[in-house]
Design a protein around this motif. Structure first.
Motif, PDB file in Angstrom:
ATOM      1  N   ALA A 186       0.857  -1.191   0.000  1.00  0.00           N
ATOM      2  CA  ALA A 186       0.000   0.000   0.000  1.00  0.00           C
ATOM      3  C   ALA A 186       0.888   1.235   0.000  1.00  0.00           C
ATOM      4  O   ALA A 186       1.964   1.226   0.599  1.00  0.00           O
ATOM      5  CB  ALA A 186      -0.906   0.007   1.231  1.00  0.00           C
ATOM      6  N   PRO A 187       0.480   2.287  -0.677  1.00  0.00           N
ATOM      7  CA  PRO A 187       1.309   3.496  -0.671  1.00  0.00           C
ATOM      8  C   PRO A 187       1.435   4.042   0.731  1.00  0.00           C
ATOM      9  O   PRO A 187       0.500   3.964   1.533  1.00  0.00           O
ATOM     10  CB  PRO A 187       0.538   4.462  -1.584  1.00  0.00           C
ATOM     11  CG  PRO A 187      -0.858   3.942  -1.619  1.00  0.00           C
ATOM     12  CD  PRO A 187      -0.762   2.457  -1.450  1.00  0.00           C
ATOM     13  N   PRO A 188       2.606   4.581   1.072  1.00  0.00           N
ATOM     14  CA  PRO A 188       2.774   5.132   2.423  1.00  0.00           C
ATOM     15  C   PRO A 188       1.851   6.315   2.659  1.00  0.00           C
ATOM     16  O   PRO A 188       1.486   7.034   1.731  1.00  0.00           O
ATOM     17  CB  PRO A 188       4.249   5.562   2.440  1.00  0.00           C
ATOM     18  CG  PRO A 188       4.611   5.752   1.000  1.00  0.00           C
ATOM     19  CD  PRO A 188       3.792   4.756   0.231  1.00  0.00           C
ATOM     20  N   ALA A 189       1.480   6.488   3.889  1.00  0.00           N
ATOM     21  CA  ALA A 189       0.626   7.630   4.236  1.00  0.00           C
ATOM     22  C   ALA A 189       1.379   8.929   3.975  1.00  0.00           C
ATOM     23  O   ALA A 189       2.591   9.012   4.207  1.00  0.00           O
ATOM     24  CB  ALA A 189       0.227   7.543   5.711  1.00  0.00           C
ATOM     25  N   PRO A 190       0.688   9.938   3.475  1.00  0.00           N
ATOM     26  CA  PRO A 190       1.374  11.213   3.211  1.00  0.00           C
ATOM     27  C   PRO A 190       1.981  11.784   4.489  1.00  0.00           C
ATOM     28  O   PRO A 190       1.377  11.748   5.559  1.00  0.00           O
ATOM     29  CB  PRO A 190       0.241  12.120   2.694  1.00  0.00           C
ATOM     30  CG  PRO A 190      -0.828  11.181   2.243  1.00  0.00           C
ATOM     31  CD  PRO A 190      -0.731   9.975   3.114  1.00  0.00           C
ATOM     32  N   LEU A 191       3.203  12.262   4.351  1.00  0.00           N
ATOM     33  CA  LEU A 191       3.859  12.876   5.498  1.00  0.00           C
ATOM     34  C   LEU A 191       3.302  14.276   5.729  1.00  0.00           C
ATOM     35  O   LEU A 191       2.946  14.986   4.776  1.00  0.00           O
ATOM     36  CB  LEU A 191       5.367  12.961   5.247  1.00  0.00           C
ATOM     37  CG  LEU A 191       6.112  11.626   5.156  1.00  0.00           C
ATOM     38  CD1 LEU A 191       7.563  11.874   4.748  1.00  0.00           C
ATOM     39  CD2 LEU A 191       6.046  10.879   6.477  1.00  0.00           C
ATOM     40  N   PRO A 192       3.224  14.698   6.967  1.00  0.00           N
ATOM     41  CA  PRO A 192       2.784  16.079   7.220  1.00  0.00           C
ATOM     42  C   PRO A 192       3.835  17.062   6.710  1.00  0.00           C
ATOM     43  O   PRO A 192       5.038  16.758   6.699  1.00  0.00           O
ATOM     44  CB  PRO A 192       2.659  16.124   8.739  1.00  0.00           C
ATOM     45  CG  PRO A 192       3.556  15.038   9.244  1.00  0.00           C
ATOM     46  CD  PRO A 192       3.517  13.957   8.208  1.00  0.00           C
TER      47      PRO A 192
END
Length: 397
Positions: free
Chosen positions: A314-320
């Motif tokens: 799964a694509p990594p969660a967007p970084l803040p």
């Protein structure tokens, strides 16, 4: 993969301009960068407003399309089937998940219409598609366009990465029996065939692109990742110096030759390309891959399969987004190290990927660097009038 054949939007030729007026026919030898280059070459040869069709693959980097290899026609919703074996991409066209493609957006920004090259039938299948496009365009010749020069690769160059699409296009164009002019723009800008080996194969340039020829692609490189295309636009606009890209280990030297367009006969290209000769008569993409392994020692599609298999499920969660001051300081340190390597210009893609920027961070940084923008590239270091001052972004101001 989900088939979308029955969901395509079929229109008659007359509803899209059809055969009421002739169009120039250009074939982009590789992916999106070659389609963009074809639009510029068309502007130089025929005038940007002359009706034209550019045939191109939907074959993009894994960051855009996580599915290895090129896309089939049936991997898209909403193509326009204007003739048998000819599907056009429009801004309303959409790739079928999980595939991705930038071609629909590109079709809305380029003046020529875009037609899809589906290589799953090998060179013979592509020949049928190109011949169908020639009939639809009422074109009596083909302009085959490549940026960089890997279209004349011999297959044994250690830096060669992506020869298959170009060689298939050569073999397919040869199969049509139509007159073909091959245009190689920006020799060496793709960093695949070293210039000392490449330039003797090309001879003298037929003409040179200038800033006016880049007008049809204004704005494309704000979002399109083609580095070779961006370098060509910069060279045509007069940028000179050493440029660093993300896609290749060696820097590229933008000099007077970088905006040149070399014209070769199809016979000359076939003589230079053992892979194009080996692909003649192939009936499927797997057969074409085998030819590439035999000639070049590798299949670029197999390389993509290995890279795709190594990606997270799964694509990594967007970084803040980080604080802009921290982003600016990180850029300043990166810029200092890059300048020390003798590099004066870099691509948007290199900055974004090497600094690991989120979309918001990239927008903020590039807004702060606006006075550094040189065409589609970014100048490193202070401007000539600012040298000696502390001009780093976020680096001590």
């Amino acid at each position: 993969m989900e088939s979308t054949k029955n969901t395509q939007n079929t229109k008659s030729a007359g509803s899209t301009g059809g055969t009421k007026s002739a169009r120039r026919l250009l074939v982009a030898a590789g992916g999106g960068g070659d389609a963009i280059t074809a639009a510029m070459v068309h502007a130089a040869l025929h005038g940007a407003d002359t009706p034209a069709l550019v045939l191109t693959y939907a074959w993009e980097r894994l960051v855009v399309d996580p599915v290895p290899g090129p896309r089939r026609t049936t991997d898209f919703h909403g193509t326009e089937s204007v003739a048998p074996d000819l599907a056009l991409v429009t801004p309303a066209t959409r790739p079928a998940a999980p595939a991705g493609s930038l071609l629909p957006r590109l079709s809305g920004e380029l003046r020529p219409r875009l037609g899809l090259l589906d290589p799953y039938g090998g060179a013979l299948g592509l020949t049928r598609q190109i011949a169908a496009a020639a009939r639809w365009c009422r074109a009596d010749r083909i302009d085959l366009v490549d940026v960089g020069g890997d279209i004349v690769a011999r297959g044994d160059e250690p830096t060669l990465r992506s020869p298959l699409g170009d060689a298939l296009a050569v073999a397919a164009c040869a199969g049509t029996g139509l007159p073909v002019r091959v245009h190689v723009a920006g020799p060496g800008l793709d960093n695949e065939v070293p210039p000392p080996a490449l330039l003797p194969r090309l001879g003298e340039p037929a003409f040179t692109l200038d800033a006016a020829h880049t007008e049809p692609v204004n704005g494309v490189f704000d979002w399109h990742p083609s580095e070779a295309g961006a370098l060509l636009v910069a060279a045509a606009r007069g940028v000179r110096g050493v440029c660093g890209t993300r896609d290749a280990p060696r820097p590229v030297h933008l000099d007077a030759r970088a905006a040149g367009v070399h014209r070769l006969t199809l016979d000359r290209v076939l003589a230079l390309s053992p892979l194009a000769r080996a692909l003649a008569g192939t009936r499927g993409l797997e057969e074409a891959e085998e030819a590439s392994r035999a000639v070049c020692g590798f299949s670029e599609i197999e390389r993509e399969r290995r890279r795709a298999a190594a990606l997270p499920a799964a694509p990594p969660a967007p970084l803040p987004d980080r604080d802009p001051i921290r982003v600016g300081a990180r850029f300043a340190a990166w810029e200092h190290a890059t300048l020390a390597d003798g590099i004066a210009y870099v691509t948007t893609r290199r900055i974004t990927e090497e600094l690991g920027l989120s979309a918001g961070e990239a927008r903020g940084l590039f807004a702060a660097l606006d006075d550094r923008r040189t065409g589609p590239l970014w100048r490193l270091g202070p401007a000539a009038g600012d040298r000696g001052r502390d001009g780093g972004v976020g680096g001590g101001r």
